[in-house]
Design a protein around this motif. Structure first.
Motif, short mmCIF file in Angstrom:
data_model
loop_
_atom_site.label_atom_id
_atom_site.label_comp_id
_atom_site.label_asym_id
_atom_site.label_seq_id
_atom_site.Cartn_x
_atom_site.Cartn_y
_atom_site.Cartn_z
N ALA A 144 0.76 -1.24 -0.07
CA ALA A 144 -0.05 0.04 -0.05
C ALA A 144 0.83 1.29 -0.05
CB ALA A 144 -1.04 0.04 1.37
N THR A 145 2.04 1.16 -0.22
CA THR A 145 2.87 2.37 -0.26
C THR A 145 2.59 3.54 -1.14
OG1 THR A 145 4.78 0.91 0.19
CG2 THR A 145 5.36 3.03 -0.29
N GLY A 146 2.42 3.33 -2.57
CA GLY A 146 1.74 4.21 -3.22
C GLY A 146 0.51 4.67 -2.95
N LEU A 147 -0.19 3.64 -2.52
CA LEU A 147 -1.53 4.44 -2.23
C LEU A 147 -1.84 5.23 -1.08
CD1 LEU A 147 -4.92 2.12 -2.06
CD2 LEU A 147 -4.37 3.64 -0.05
N LEU A 148 -0.81 4.99 0.03
CA LEU A 148 -1.03 5.78 1.44
C LEU A 148 -0.38 6.89 1.16
CD1 LEU A 148 -0.29 2.83 4.03
CD2 LEU A 148 -2.36 4.00 3.31
N SER A 149 0.50 7.11 0.24
CA SER A 149 1.32 8.31 0.01
C SER A 149 0.39 9.21 -0.68
CB SER A 149 2.49 8.18 -0.98
OG SER A 149 3.11 9.29 -1.41
N ALA A 150 -0.48 8.73 -1.58
CA ALA A 150 -1.45 9.66 -2.34
C ALA A 150 -2.61 9.93 -1.51
CB ALA A 150 -1.92 8.99 -3.63
N TRP A 151 -3.07 8.97 -0.63
CA TRP A 151 -4.00 9.41 0.27
C TRP A 151 -3.58 10.52 1.21
CZ3 TRP A 151 -8.96 8.32 1.78
CH2 TRP A 151 -9.56 8.66 2.85
N ASN A 152 -2.29 10.58 1.57
CA ASN A 152 -1.95 11.44 2.57
C ASN A 152 -2.04 12.91 1.97
OD1 ASN A 152 -1.76 9.87 4.57
ND2 ASN A 152 0.54 9.50 4.24
N GLN A 153 -1.75 12.86 0.75
CA GLN A 153 -1.62 14.14 -0.24
C GLN A 153 -3.32 14.62 -0.34
OE1 GLN A 153 0.55 12.70 -3.57
NE2 GLN A 153 1.81 14.57 -3.25
N TRP A 154 -4.06 13.83 -0.78
CA TRP A 154 -5.68 14.05 -0.98
C TRP A 154 -6.13 14.60 0.08
CZ3 TRP A 154 -8.16 15.32 -5.02
CH2 TRP A 154 -7.73 14.70 -6.18
N THR A 155 -5.67 14.07 1.72
CA THR A 155 -6.46 14.68 2.78
C THR A 155 -6.24 16.09 2.97
OG1 THR A 155 -4.77 13.99 4.19
CG2 THR A 155 -6.64 12.43 3.77
N THR A 156 -5.22 16.65 2.12
CA THR A 156 -4.89 18.20 2.32
C THR A 156 -5.93 19.08 1.76
OG1 THR A 156 -3.52 18.13 0.45
CG2 THR A 156 -2.47 17.55 2.65
N VAL A 157 -6.61 18.62 0.92
CA VAL A 157 -7.83 19.34 -0.08
C VAL A 157 -8.93 19.97 0.91
CG1 VAL A 157 -7.38 17.91 -2.11
CG2 VAL A 157 -9.24 17.58 -0.66
N GLN A 158 -9.57 20.83 0.32
CA GLN A 158 -10.71 21.64 1.15
C GLN A 158 -12.01 20.75 1.12
OE1 GLN A 158 -10.72 25.88 1.02
NE2 GLN A 158 -8.91 25.81 -0.40
N SER A 159 -12.25 19.86 1.71
CA SER A 159 -13.41 19.02 1.82
C SER A 159 -13.42 18.43 3.19
CB SER A 159 -13.29 17.70 0.72
OG SER A 159 -14.25 17.06 0.92
N ASN A 160 -14.77 18.22 3.45
CA ASN A 160 -15.08 17.82 4.77
C ASN A 160 -14.53 16.17 4.85
OD1 ASN A 160 -16.08 20.02 5.74
ND2 ASN A 160 -18.43 19.47 5.33
N GLN A 161 -14.60 15.33 3.94
CA GLN A 161 -14.45 13.98 3.96
C GLN A 161 -13.88 13.48 2.72
OE1 GLN A 161 -17.99 12.37 5.58
NE2 GLN A 161 -16.78 12.08 7.45
N ILE A 162 -12.94 12.90 2.64
CA ILE A 162 -12.40 11.88 1.53
C ILE A 162 -12.73 10.60 1.33
CG2 ILE A 162 -10.27 11.56 0.18
CD1 ILE A 162 -10.86 14.61 0.29
N PHE A 163 -13.30 10.04 0.39
CA PHE A 163 -13.43 8.71 0.32
C PHE A 163 -12.31 7.74 -0.50
CE2 PHE A 163 -17.38 9.86 1.92
CZ PHE A 163 -18.16 8.98 2.52
N LEU A 164 -12.10 6.75 -0.21
CA LEU A 164 -10.99 5.70 -0.81
C LEU A 164 -11.89 5.16 -1.84
CD1 LEU A 164 -8.20 4.60 -0.82
CD2 LEU A 164 -9.33 2.82 0.59
N GLY A 165 -11.73 5.43 -3.29
CA GLY A 165 -12.46 4.81 -4.23
C GLY A 165 -11.54 3.50 -4.82
#
Length: 220
Positions: A144-165
């Motif tokens: 999950a290395t690449g996925l988790l790295s990208a996830w951490n970047q996505w959690t910086t966006v201006q949104s209340n919640q992020i969903f893992l698609g």
């Protein structure tokens, strides 16, 4: 009444509301509407597996056009089809009509998504579904290395919640990204659920969900 005529009156409910099941925690979102063999909307909503049901897709909208809802095998927008609308009415009775704005045209997990970057930066979206499949640099590939790295970047966006698609089955994502349920539960979810922006898991799609959502829902 023809699908197109009813789409005009119910468009706001489908786009701005989607179908939202009230919940105190994270949940599963599913796409429905693109395969006639995936079962009815009513059965999907009544399964108890989903917090969100995304009715997909609008094939025409904007610039003064009358909106056209394309439901593939379920409903021809140019012909009469009552069952879908009956199911939608029943679903809306059981799901909340609380207004939330979703970015349901899922951004690609490579951060930032060049096609949707401007829209995401508006901060207008309560929920963003991010597609972590069909993109090898940021999807699950052996670990999950690449996925988790990208996830951490996505959690910086201006949104209340992020969903893992994610794809609900290997055949749902020809370019990869499927994560077996046991691996998702043991290797991925424990690492992303600690984020205050974690909203849950989005699955593509109801057609391919033959037990995947049931296997993970207790851990989401």
């Amino acid at each position: 009444m023809a699908c197109q005529a009813k789409a005009i009156t119910l468009l706001l409910s489908i786009l701005a509301v989607s179908l939202f099941k009230p919940s105190n925690g994270a949940g599963i979102a599913i796409y429905w509407g693109q395969n006639g063999n995936e079962g009815s909307l009513a059965d999907t909503c009544n399964s108890g597996n989903y917090q969100f049901v995304n009715v997909a897709f609008l094939s025409s909208f904007g610039n003064g056009q009358s909106p056209v809802l394309n439901l593939a095998g379920h409903c021809d927008p140019n012909a009469g089809s009552g069952q879908f609308w009956d199911d939608l009415a029943r679903a809306l009775n059981g799901f909340s009509q609380q207004r939330k704005v979703y970015l349901a045209a899922a951004p690609q997990c490579i951060f930032p998504d060049a096609n949707l970057d401007t829209a995401i930066k508006t901060g207008l979206f309560d929920y963003v579904w991010v597609q972590f499949y069909n993109n090898p640099p940021c999807q699950y590939v052996n670990d999950a290395t690449g996925l988790l790295s990208a996830w951490n970047q996505w959690t910086t966006v201006q949104s209340n919640q992020i969903f893992l698609g994610l794809p609900a089955a290997p055949e749902a994502a020809p370019s990869g990204g499927f994560i077996p349920a046991d691996v998702l539960i043991s290797q991925v979810l424990p690492s992303i659920k600690g984020s205050p922006k974690y909203g849950g898991v989005m699955l593509w799609s109801k057609q391919y969900d033959n037990g995947y959502s049931a296997a993970i829902k207790g851990s989401v």
